[in-house]
Design a protein around this motif. Structure first.
Motif, PDB file in Angstrom:
ATOM      1  N   LYS A 140       0.832  -1.195   0.000  1.00 17.50           N
ATOM      2  CA  LYS A 140       0.000   0.000   0.000  1.00 17.50           C
ATOM      3  C   LYS A 140       0.871   1.251   0.000  1.00 17.50           C
ATOM      4  O   LYS A 140       1.902   1.309   0.663  1.00 17.50           O
ATOM      5  CB  LYS A 140      -0.926   0.005   1.211  1.00 17.50           C
ATOM      6  N   ALA A 141       0.418   2.245  -0.757  1.00 15.63           N
ATOM      7  CA  ALA A 141       1.156   3.502  -0.815  1.00 15.63           C
ATOM      8  C   ALA A 141       1.117   4.199   0.545  1.00 15.63           C
ATOM      9  O   ALA A 141       0.106   4.154   1.244  1.00 15.63           O
ATOM     10  CB  ALA A 141       0.555   4.409  -1.885  1.00 15.63           C
ATOM     11  N   GLU A 142       2.206   4.830   0.898  1.00  9.99           N
ATOM     12  CA  GLU A 142       2.265   5.592   2.144  1.00  9.99           C
ATOM     13  C   GLU A 142       1.416   6.848   2.008  1.00  9.99           C
ATOM     14  O   GLU A 142       1.434   7.521   0.972  1.00  9.99           O
ATOM     15  CB  GLU A 142       3.711   5.977   2.451  1.00  9.99           C
ATOM     16  N   ARG A 143       0.669   7.152   3.048  1.00 10.22           N
ATOM     17  CA  ARG A 143      -0.121   8.380   3.067  1.00 10.22           C
ATOM     18  C   ARG A 143       0.619   9.416   3.900  1.00 10.22           C
ATOM     19  O   ARG A 143       0.831   9.201   5.103  1.00 10.22           O
ATOM     20  CB  ARG A 143      -1.511   8.127   3.651  1.00 10.22           C
ATOM     21  N   PRO A 144       0.983  10.554   3.321  1.00 13.27           N
ATOM     22  CA  PRO A 144       1.695  11.576   4.092  1.00 13.27           C
ATOM     23  C   PRO A 144       0.800  12.178   5.163  1.00 13.27           C
ATOM     24  O   PRO A 144      -0.408  12.331   4.977  1.00 13.27           O
ATOM     25  CB  PRO A 144       2.082  12.618   3.045  1.00 13.27           C
ATOM     26  N   GLU A 145       1.388  12.520   6.290  1.00 12.80           N
ATOM     27  CA  GLU A 145       0.648  13.192   7.342  1.00 12.80           C
ATOM     28  C   GLU A 145       0.415  14.654   6.956  1.00 12.80           C
ATOM     29  O   GLU A 145       1.273  15.276   6.315  1.00 12.80           O
ATOM     30  CB  GLU A 145       1.411  13.113   8.663  1.00 12.80           C
ATOM     31  N   PRO A 146      -0.714  15.234   7.339  1.00 12.54           N
ATOM     32  CA  PRO A 146      -0.989  16.629   6.976  1.00 12.54           C
ATOM     33  C   PRO A 146       0.091  17.604   7.430  1.00 12.54           C
ATOM     34  O   PRO A 146       0.440  18.532   6.693  1.00 12.54           O
ATOM     35  CB  PRO A 146      -2.325  16.916   7.676  1.00 12.54           C
ATOM     36  N   ALA A 147       0.634  17.381   8.606  1.00 13.50           N
ATOM     37  CA  ALA A 147       1.651  18.301   9.124  1.00 13.50           C
ATOM     38  C   ALA A 147       2.923  18.279   8.290  1.00 13.50           C
ATOM     39  O   ALA A 147       3.732  19.222   8.356  1.00 13.50           O
ATOM     40  CB  ALA A 147       1.969  17.964  10.575  1.00 13.50           C
ATOM     41  N   SER A 148       3.100  17.227   7.477  1.00 11.35           N
ATOM     42  CA  SER A 148       4.323  17.116   6.688  1.00 11.35           C
ATOM     43  C   SER A 148       4.420  18.185   5.610  1.00 11.35           C
ATOM     44  O   SER A 148       5.510  18.431   5.083  1.00 11.35           O
ATOM     45  CB  SER A 148       4.415  15.729   6.051  1.00 11.35           C
ATOM     46  N   LEU A 149       3.290  18.842   5.274  1.00 14.68           N
ATOM     47  CA  LEU A 149       3.352  19.910   4.285  1.00 14.68           C
ATOM     48  C   LEU A 149       3.962  21.182   4.855  1.00 14.68           C
ATOM     49  O   LEU A 149       4.342  22.085   4.102  1.00 14.68           O
ATOM     50  CB  LEU A 149       1.966  20.206   3.714  1.00 14.68           C
ATOM     51  N   GLY A 150       4.047  21.263   6.178  1.00 13.62           N
ATOM     52  CA  GLY A 150       4.727  22.384   6.820  1.00 13.62           C
ATOM     53  C   GLY A 150       4.069  23.733   6.619  1.00 13.62           C
ATOM     54  O   GLY A 150       4.763  24.755   6.583  1.00 13.62           O
ATOM     55  N   LEU A 151       2.739  23.768   6.540  1.00  8.56           N
ATOM     56  CA  LEU A 151       2.052  25.041   6.308  1.00  8.56           C
ATOM     57  C   LEU A 151       1.903  25.829   7.600  1.00  8.56           C
ATOM     58  O   LEU A 151       1.694  25.255   8.674  1.00  8.56           O
ATOM     59  CB  LEU A 151       0.678  24.785   5.697  1.00  8.56           C
ATOM     60  N   PRO A 152       1.996  27.159   7.515  1.00 10.74           N
ATOM     61  CA  PRO A 152       1.846  27.990   8.716  1.00 10.74           C
ATOM     62  C   PRO A 152       0.418  27.959   9.216  1.00 10.74           C
ATOM     63  O   PRO A 152      -0.530  27.678   8.451  1.00 10.74           O
ATOM     64  CB  PRO A 152       2.226  29.395   8.223  1.00 10.74           C
ATOM     65  N   ARG A 153       0.220  28.250  10.485  1.00 14.26           N
ATOM     66  CA  ARG A 153      -1.120  28.195  11.063  1.00 14.26           C
ATOM     67  C   ARG A 153      -1.907  29.465  10.731  1.00 14.26           C
ATOM     68  O   ARG A 153      -2.193  30.308  11.583  1.00 14.26           O
ATOM     69  CB  ARG A 153      -1.058  27.961  12.568  1.00 14.26           C
ATOM     70  N   VAL A 154      -2.276  29.561   9.460  1.00 12.26           N
ATOM     71  CA  VAL A 154      -3.059  30.704   8.974  1.00 12.26           C
ATOM     72  C   VAL A 154      -4.241  30.244   8.123  1.00 12.26           C
ATOM     73  O   VAL A 154      -5.008  31.072   7.625  1.00 12.26           O
ATOM     74  CB  VAL A 154      -2.187  31.676   8.148  1.00 12.26           C
ATOM     75  N   GLY A 155      -4.402  28.940   7.938  1.00 14.38           N
ATOM     76  CA  GLY A 155      -5.483  28.425   7.108  1.00 14.38           C
ATOM     77  C   GLY A 155      -6.815  28.421   7.829  1.00 14.38           C
ATOM     78  O   GLY A 155      -6.873  28.462   9.060  1.00 14.38           O
ATOM     79  N   VAL A 156      -7.890  28.371   7.055  1.00 15.83           N
ATOM     80  CA  VAL A 156      -9.240  28.297   7.614  1.00 15.83           C
ATOM     81  C   VAL A 156      -9.989  27.143   6.955  1.00 15.83           C
ATOM     82  O   VAL A 156     -10.095  27.085   5.722  1.00 15.83           O
ATOM     83  CB  VAL A 156     -10.038  29.607   7.414  1.00 15.83           C
ATOM     84  N   GLU A 157     -10.460  26.247   7.775  1.00 16.19           N
ATOM     85  CA  GLU A 157     -11.398  25.188   7.349  1.00 16.19           C
ATOM     86  C   GLU A 157     -12.778  25.816   7.383  1.00 16.19           C
ATOM     87  O   GLU A 157     -13.324  26.096   8.466  1.00 16.19           O
ATOM     88  CB  GLU A 157     -11.274  24.010   8.307  1.00 16.19           C
ATOM     89  N   SER A 158     -13.355  26.082   6.213  1.00 15.05           N
ATOM     90  CA  SER A 158     -14.571  26.900   6.176  1.00 15.05           C
ATOM     91  C   SER A 158     -15.862  26.119   6.353  1.00 15.05           C
ATOM     92  O   SER A 158     -16.927  26.736   6.500  1.00 15.05           O
ATOM     93  CB  SER A 158     -14.633  27.677   4.853  1.00 15.05           C
TER      94      SER A 158
END
Length: 274
Positions: free
Chosen positions: A5-23
């Motif tokens: 099975k292909a590895e699924r990357p963890e969301p935190a691995s993208l290294g995005l700053p804490r500025v996003g909004v889940e709308s």
């Protein structure tokens, strides 16, 4: 020999700053247990999400679920009656929602409201009456509207035009249409909320539509627990997985993911008044 099975990357691995909004998420629904909420929100924060919009589907859901987010100021509320629930709506529901909005400043928009002709839940005329009543509520309270429209775009736009909503704060939740529909929505000055299916390889019409959108009019959503993006498709969706939708939308627009992440976060904060 079985295929690994292909590895699924963890969301935190993208290294995005804490500025996003889940709308747009449904964390108070059957997809999540109350005990899970703190961990779900912690994973969202770790992935770079600063605010989460929880959608309460009607006044009873709001009364039952609002306490789940006590102590979580990053969660704001959206309240409205889904068109598939129009048959069970009672005359006092809109008044109950009005009272909730006037009492709770953390409720930021009326939604998700609109029309759904995919599910045979009730008649179009019953849905239209409820839709109009809730649009009137949004107008009276000077609040944004979050639109649900499935297999009903023409009627949805006709009602919005009839009530003079062009140019008012309104977002087309879970946009899944083609470029022609995108043009109709955009020319009315509305926003688009882009969900996980934009990451699906066969969704070429949606990808082409998103590639032509104005980044300043975009929000991002999971609609959790539904519509999980690749590479986590097949698993329950949750706010942290929003980062993978962001990466796909950024690629379609020719932007860096971090730039798109910040732009959509700023758009959401302005739209909802966060």
């Amino acid at each position: 020999m079985s295929k690994k099975k292909a590895e699924r990357p963890e969301p935190a691995s993208l290294g995005l700053p804490r500025v996003g909004v889940e709308s747009h998420a449904h964390l108070d629904g059957e997809g999540f247990s109350p005990e899970e909420i703190p961990a779900v929100l912690e994973r969202a924060a770790g992935a770079g999400i600063a605010q989460v919009g929880n959608v309460y589907l009607g006044p009873a859901a709001y009364a039952a679920g609002r306490g789940l987010f006590a102590g979580h100021p990053e969660v704001f509320g959206i309240l409205g009656q889904h068109p598939c629930d129009a048959a069970t709506a009672v005359p006092g529901d809109v008044a109950a929602m009005e009272a909730a909005f006037r009492a709770d400043g953390n409720l930021k928009a009326v939604g998700e409201i609109g029309l759904d002709y995919y599910w045979d839940a009730t008649t179009a005329e019953v849905q239209k009456r409820l839709f109009r009543d809730q649009l009137a509520l949004a107008r009276e309270l000077a609040l944004p509207a979050v639109i649900h429209s499935r297999d009903a775009a023409a009627d949805t736009l006709a009602i919005l035009d009839d009530l003079g909503f062009a140019g008012r704060p309104l977002v087309w939740h879970c946009f899944g249409g083609d470029a022609a529909l995108a043009r109709e929505i955009a020319r009315r000055g509305f926003y688009f909320s882009i969900p996980g299916p934009v990451t699906y390889r066969k969704n070429t019409a949606l990808a082409e539509a998103v590639a032509g959108l104005d980044p300043t009019r975009l929000l991002l959503e999971t609609d959790a627990p539904y519509l999980t993006p690749e590479p986590w498709r097949g698993k329950r969706n949750e706010p942290a997985l929003l980062v993978f939708t962001a990466a796909r939308v950024a690629a379609l627009l020719g932007l860096e993911t971090a730039a798109l992440w910040r732009q959509t976060g700023d758009n959401a904060r302005a739209f909802f008044g966060l």
